[in-house]
Design a protein around this motif. Structure first.
Motif, PDB file in Angstrom:
ATOM      1  N   ARG A 121     -15.054 -14.186  -0.093  1.00  0.00           N
ATOM      2  CA  ARG A 121     -14.123 -13.067   0.108  1.00  0.00           C
ATOM      3  C   ARG A 121     -12.802 -13.539   0.684  1.00  0.00           C
ATOM      4  NH1 ARG A 121     -16.776  -7.393   1.168  1.00  0.00           N
ATOM      5  NH2 ARG A 121     -18.786  -7.641   0.133  1.00  0.00           N
ATOM      6  N   SER A 122     -12.844 -14.556   1.493  1.00  0.00           N
ATOM      7  CA  SER A 122     -11.600 -15.055   2.095  1.00  0.00           C
ATOM      8  C   SER A 122     -10.629 -15.541   1.025  1.00  0.00           C
ATOM      9  CB  SER A 122     -11.897 -16.187   3.082  1.00  0.00           C
ATOM     10  OG  SER A 122     -12.588 -17.253   2.432  1.00  0.00           O
ATOM     11  N   ASP A 123     -11.170 -16.080  -0.089  1.00  0.00           N
ATOM     12  CA  ASP A 123     -10.309 -16.523  -1.184  1.00  0.00           C
ATOM     13  C   ASP A 123      -9.623 -15.336  -1.861  1.00  0.00           C
ATOM     14  OD1 ASP A 123     -10.966 -19.190  -0.774  1.00  0.00           O
ATOM     15  OD2 ASP A 123     -12.649 -19.141  -2.180  1.00  0.00           O
ATOM     16  N   PHE A 124     -10.366 -14.220  -1.977  1.00  0.00           N
ATOM     17  CA  PHE A 124      -9.758 -13.020  -2.576  1.00  0.00           C
ATOM     18  C   PHE A 124      -8.517 -12.604  -1.797  1.00  0.00           C
ATOM     19  CE2 PHE A 124     -14.311 -11.506  -3.791  1.00  0.00           C
ATOM     20  CZ  PHE A 124     -14.364 -12.459  -4.790  1.00  0.00           C
ATOM     21  N   TRP A 125      -8.697 -12.487  -0.500  1.00  0.00           N
ATOM     22  CA  TRP A 125      -7.611 -11.952   0.317  1.00  0.00           C
ATOM     23  C   TRP A 125      -6.484 -12.966   0.502  1.00  0.00           C
ATOM     24  CZ3 TRP A 125      -7.730  -7.135   0.029  1.00  0.00           C
ATOM     25  CH2 TRP A 125      -8.936  -6.440   0.006  1.00  0.00           C
ATOM     26  N   LEU A 126      -6.808 -14.251   0.393  1.00  0.00           N
ATOM     27  CA  LEU A 126      -5.753 -15.261   0.409  1.00  0.00           C
ATOM     28  C   LEU A 126      -4.834 -15.070  -0.801  1.00  0.00           C
ATOM     29  CD1 LEU A 126      -4.451 -17.897   1.462  1.00  0.00           C
ATOM     30  CD2 LEU A 126      -6.113 -19.149   0.061  1.00  0.00           C
ATOM     31  N   GLU A 127      -5.432 -14.917  -1.996  1.00  0.00           N
ATOM     32  CA  GLU A 127      -4.635 -14.709  -3.209  1.00  0.00           C
ATOM     33  C   GLU A 127      -3.895 -13.371  -3.142  1.00  0.00           C
ATOM     34  OE1 GLU A 127      -4.262 -16.852  -5.827  1.00  0.00           O
ATOM     35  OE2 GLU A 127      -5.495 -18.343  -4.804  1.00  0.00           O
ATOM     36  N   TRP A 128      -4.541 -12.365  -2.593  1.00  0.00           N
ATOM     37  CA  TRP A 128      -3.907 -11.046  -2.466  1.00  0.00           C
ATOM     38  C   TRP A 128      -2.660 -11.124  -1.588  1.00  0.00           C
ATOM     39  CZ3 TRP A 128      -2.662  -7.474   1.311  1.00  0.00           C
ATOM     40  CH2 TRP A 128      -2.450  -6.152   0.907  1.00  0.00           C
ATOM     41  N   ASN A 129      -2.781 -11.751  -0.441  1.00  0.00           N
ATOM     42  CA  ASN A 129      -1.639 -11.875   0.464  1.00  0.00           C
ATOM     43  C   ASN A 129      -0.518 -12.714  -0.143  1.00  0.00           C
ATOM     44  OD1 ASN A 129      -1.970 -10.593   3.270  1.00  0.00           O
ATOM     45  ND2 ASN A 129      -3.988 -11.513   2.936  1.00  0.00           N
ATOM     46  N   GLU A 130      -0.885 -13.830  -0.765  1.00  0.00           N
ATOM     47  CA  GLU A 130       0.142 -14.673  -1.387  1.00  0.00           C
ATOM     48  C   GLU A 130       0.845 -13.930  -2.521  1.00  0.00           C
ATOM     49  OE1 GLU A 130       1.212 -17.691  -0.389  1.00  0.00           O
ATOM     50  OE2 GLU A 130      -0.091 -17.331   1.335  1.00  0.00           O
ATOM     51  N   SER A 131       0.095 -13.097  -3.230  1.00  0.00           N
ATOM     52  CA  SER A 131       0.695 -12.320  -4.316  1.00  0.00           C
ATOM     53  C   SER A 131       1.702 -11.313  -3.771  1.00  0.00           C
ATOM     54  CB  SER A 131      -0.392 -11.584  -5.116  1.00  0.00           C
ATOM     55  OG  SER A 131      -1.244 -12.502  -5.786  1.00  0.00           O
ATOM     56  N   TYR A 132       1.382 -10.682  -2.642  1.00  0.00           N
ATOM     57  CA  TYR A 132       2.326  -9.718  -2.061  1.00  0.00           C
ATOM     58  C   TYR A 132       3.550 -10.412  -1.475  1.00  0.00           C
ATOM     59  CZ  TYR A 132       0.233  -5.214  -2.899  1.00  0.00           C
ATOM     60  OH  TYR A 132      -0.202  -4.060  -3.523  1.00  0.00           O
ATOM     61  N   LYS A 133       3.404 -11.653  -1.066  1.00  0.00           N
ATOM     62  CA  LYS A 133       4.588 -12.407  -0.636  1.00  0.00           C
ATOM     63  C   LYS A 133       5.535 -12.619  -1.826  1.00  0.00           C
ATOM     64  CE  LYS A 133       2.436 -14.982   3.172  1.00  0.00           C
ATOM     65  NZ  LYS A 133       2.056 -16.330   3.692  1.00  0.00           N
ATOM     66  N   VAL A 134       4.943 -12.934  -2.980  1.00  0.00           N
ATOM     67  CA  VAL A 134       5.753 -13.101  -4.192  1.00  0.00           C
ATOM     68  C   VAL A 134       6.415 -11.779  -4.574  1.00  0.00           C
ATOM     69  CG1 VAL A 134       5.669 -13.644  -6.656  1.00  0.00           C
ATOM     70  CG2 VAL A 134       4.356 -15.017  -5.034  1.00  0.00           C
ATOM     71  N   LEU A 135       5.656 -10.673  -4.474  1.00  0.00           N
ATOM     72  CA  LEU A 135       6.220  -9.360  -4.778  1.00  0.00           C
ATOM     73  C   LEU A 135       7.368  -9.015  -3.829  1.00  0.00           C
ATOM     74  CD1 LEU A 135       3.083  -7.140  -5.530  1.00  0.00           C
ATOM     75  CD2 LEU A 135       4.958  -7.689  -7.072  1.00  0.00           C
ATOM     76  N   ALA A 136       7.168  -9.304  -2.552  1.00  0.00           N
ATOM     77  CA  ALA A 136       8.217  -9.020  -1.568  1.00  0.00           C
ATOM     78  C   ALA A 136       9.469  -9.829  -1.862  1.00  0.00           C
ATOM     79  CB  ALA A 136       7.702  -9.315  -0.157  1.00  0.00           C
ATOM     80  N   GLY A 137       9.277 -11.094  -2.259  1.00  0.00           N
ATOM     81  CA  GLY A 137      10.422 -11.918  -2.632  1.00  0.00           C
ATOM     82  C   GLY A 137      11.170 -11.320  -3.814  1.00  0.00           C
ATOM     83  N   PHE A 138      10.411 -10.784  -4.791  1.00  0.00           N
ATOM     84  CA  PHE A 138      11.027 -10.129  -5.948  1.00  0.00           C
ATOM     85  C   PHE A 138      11.841  -8.919  -5.526  1.00  0.00           C
ATOM     86  CE2 PHE A 138      10.272  -6.854  -9.343  1.00  0.00           C
ATOM     87  CZ  PHE A 138      11.178  -7.363 -10.269  1.00  0.00           C
ATOM     88  N   LEU A 139      11.283  -8.100  -4.643  1.00  0.00           N
ATOM     89  CA  LEU A 139      11.994  -6.910  -4.174  1.00  0.00           C
ATOM     90  C   LEU A 139      13.251  -7.276  -3.398  1.00  0.00           C
ATOM     91  CD1 LEU A 139       8.982  -4.721  -2.938  1.00  0.00           C
ATOM     92  CD2 LEU A 139      10.159  -4.631  -5.145  1.00  0.00           C
ATOM     93  N   GLY A 140      13.241  -8.457  -2.805  1.00  0.00           N
ATOM     94  CA  GLY A 140      14.388  -8.862  -1.998  1.00  0.00           C
ATOM     95  C   GLY A 140      15.542  -9.426  -2.793  1.00  0.00           C
ATOM     96  N   VAL A 141      15.272  -9.964  -3.984  1.00  0.00           N
ATOM     97  CA  VAL A 141      16.346 -10.637  -4.731  1.00  0.00           C
ATOM     98  C   VAL A 141      16.708  -9.941  -6.043  1.00  0.00           C
ATOM     99  CG1 VAL A 141      15.761 -12.879  -3.745  1.00  0.00           C
ATOM    100  CG2 VAL A 141      14.757 -12.190  -5.932  1.00  0.00           C
ATOM    101  N   PHE A 142      15.818  -9.116  -6.589  1.00  0.00           N
ATOM    102  CA  PHE A 142      16.124  -8.453  -7.857  1.00  0.00           C
ATOM    103  C   PHE A 142      17.188  -7.384  -7.637  1.00  0.00           C
ATOM    104  CE2 PHE A 142      15.452  -5.457 -11.346  1.00  0.00           C
ATOM    105  CZ  PHE A 142      15.313  -6.307 -12.437  1.00  0.00           C
ATOM    106  N   ASP A 143      18.094  -7.256  -8.566  1.00  0.00           N
ATOM    107  CA  ASP A 143      19.208  -6.320  -8.430  1.00  0.00           C
ATOM    108  C   ASP A 143      18.793  -4.916  -8.868  1.00  0.00           C
ATOM    109  OD1 ASP A 143      21.716  -5.299  -7.982  1.00  0.00           O
ATOM    110  OD2 ASP A 143      22.548  -5.996  -9.897  1.00  0.00           O
ATOM    111  N   PHE A 144      17.947  -4.295  -8.028  1.00  0.00           N
ATOM    112  CA  PHE A 144      17.535  -2.925  -8.306  1.00  0.00           C
ATOM    113  C   PHE A 144      18.694  -1.961  -8.056  1.00  0.00           C
ATOM    114  CE2 PHE A 144      13.210  -4.599  -7.550  1.00  0.00           C
ATOM    115  CZ  PHE A 144      12.555  -4.043  -8.643  1.00  0.00           C
ATOM    116  N   ALA A 145      18.801  -0.925  -8.893  1.00  0.00           N
ATOM    117  CA  ALA A 145      19.807   0.114  -8.681  1.00  0.00           C
ATOM    118  C   ALA A 145      19.397   0.993  -7.520  1.00  0.00           C
ATOM    119  CB  ALA A 145      19.963   0.939  -9.951  1.00  0.00           C
TER     120      ALA A 145
END
Length: 458
Positions: free
Chosen positions: A373-397
């Protein structure tokens, strides 16, 4: 009841018009039962009387489904089969006789290799069995390519007879048959023809605002004209993927007449889609394999997004995107984000990366296997870090939305909110929306601080 006017009967029927299972269950783990429902009140009401049948008919087919045929229609014709045909030339149909001559001409230049099994994939031809082809029908094995059922012609006639075309708002095309001929080079052309026939026939007779395709990954790739691009599909045990495409109700005719997207037989170019939703199911079984993090899940969505970004003009690119998966690897999420970066028109993005409340996978020892289970949540957290990075740099209107269906879980909602708060601390203007798990882009809240990197929050 018979004394009531039709207008009141329509209002009564509308109270029985529930959301179809293809909408309610779209974010559930994919299965062949996407369109199945135990409750069918409108169907039962339509059986009460002919008057009720007439009232309910437009509602009854608002959400339609088309099951692709499971009948195998193709035969691999090689040198050995041609020899067998030669002994029965007098009994062959005209279609079979043409195949015989075409294959004889093909083998003239390669007679040395034609009988070697190693060259079968290059030298065979897939031929569709036609009515009366008794010789080909007797040849084992026949091969399946995705195609419409013979009953589709009757369905299309029924729709035309009762003028129901414009009442049909959603269509689900589904099959649980796996396409297994990706290794045969000569299968590409027949596959392209059968898939083109599916979409051409469907849009000739129907005009849905919403189209869902539910199929095993290899079959779905064929239906979407992309590749699976993974040798590790066995590890993921994904029985089925869903894709949802929505087109705008207004102004679509303007885009139908323009050259704003590539005009070919690919599904993504048949209509000016503005939303793409994708559900790839669970990656849990892959966590039990050796060095699981090196495994590659099917890249169907990644390749499809790249095609849409490259082949569609700005006015017809998607503005809305949603992704559902059960603990996908961060490498998969990163690939999706890289593709989304190329679609500058996005105004709404939604993700779900953990099991929904209806999913008890984590309590199933058989599916969990040796996974931690620890592997699941490791990938989950790392994925949300990538998502957060996307939200921070993408030029959303201004006013663009980000949503997380994981926020239906109180603990996960806190974790997701934590990543958004870090974004806010770093100057990215995202404020909480009215709905739980939704954030709104607000340029007025931006602050000039250290930027967020694309790779994630550091």
């Amino acid at each position: 009841m018979d004394s009531l006017p039709n207008e009141l009967l329509i209002q009564i029927a509308l109270h029985l018009d529930f959301e179809p299972p293809s909408i309610v269950r779209f974010t559930y783990e994919p299965s062949a039962s996407l369109t199945e429902s135990e409750a069918t009140p409108l169907k039962l009401l339509s059986l009460v009387s002919w008057r009720w049948r007439k009232i309910v008919l437009p509602m009854l087919f608002r959400y339609s489904r088309i099951s692709l045929s499971k009948e195998a229609e193709w035969v691999p014709v090689d040198a050995r089969l041609v020899d067998s045909m030669q002994t029965q030339l007098s009994t062959l149909t005209n279609h079979e006789f043409r195949i015989y001559h075409q294959m004889c001409n093909k083998f003239k230049s390669s007679s040395t290799f034609a009988y070697e099994e190693a060259f079968d994939d290059l030298l065979i031809n897939l031929c569709r069995v036609q009515e009366g082809d008794e010789f080909l029908k007797a040849v084992p094995p026949t091969i399946w390519l995705p195609h419409l059922p013979k009953t589709f012609t009757d369905f299309a006639g029924f729709i035309a007879q009762y003028d129901l075309k414009h009442y049909i708002k959603s269509v689900v095309v589904h099959t649980d048959k796996e396409y297994e001929l990706r290794h045969v080079s000569t299968a590409d052309a027949p596959l392209a023809r059968t898939v083109a026939e599916i979409w051409t026939q469907l849009f000739r007779h129907l005009e849905p605002n919403r189209l869902v395709v539910a199929a095993p990954p290899a079959t779905l790739a064929g239906l979407l004209d992309v590749q699976v691009l993974s040798a590790d599909t066995w590890a993921f045990d994904m029985k089925m993927h869903y894709i949802e495409l929505l087109q705008p109700e207004h102004s679509r005719l303007e885009h139908m007449k323009s050259d704003c997207r590539a005009w070919n037989t690919s599904l993504i170019h048949h209509r000016p889609w503005h939303h793409l939703g994708y559900n790839e199911g669970s990656s849990i079984t892959a966590y039990s394999t050796y060095e699981y993090h090196l495994k590659q899940s099917p890249k169907i969505l990644y390749l499809l997004l790249l095609r849409m970004a490259k082949e569609v003009q700005q006015c017809c690119k998607i503005t809305s995107f949603s992704f559902t998966g059960v603990f996908p690897f961060v490498t998969n999420v990163t690939d999706i984000i890289r593709a989304l970066h190329k679609i500058s028109t996005l105004r709404s993005v939604s993700f779900q990366l953990a099991p929904g409340p209806e999913n008890n996978t984590l309590d199933d020892p058989k599916r969990m296997g040796r996974a931690q289970r620890s592997d699941f949540w490791l990938e989950w957290n790392e994925s949300y870090k990538v998502l957060a990075g996307f939200l921070g740099v993408f030029d959303f209107a201004d006013g663009a939305q980000f949503g997380s269906l994981d926020c239906r879980n109180e603990q996960l909602a806190q974790d997701v909110a934590g990543y958004i708060e870090l974004l806010q601390q770093r100057g990215a203007g995202w404020r909480t929306g009215e709905e739980s798990g939704v954030w709104i882009r607000d340029h007025g809240l931006d602050r000039d601080v250290t930027p967020v990197t694309e790779a994630g929050i550091v």
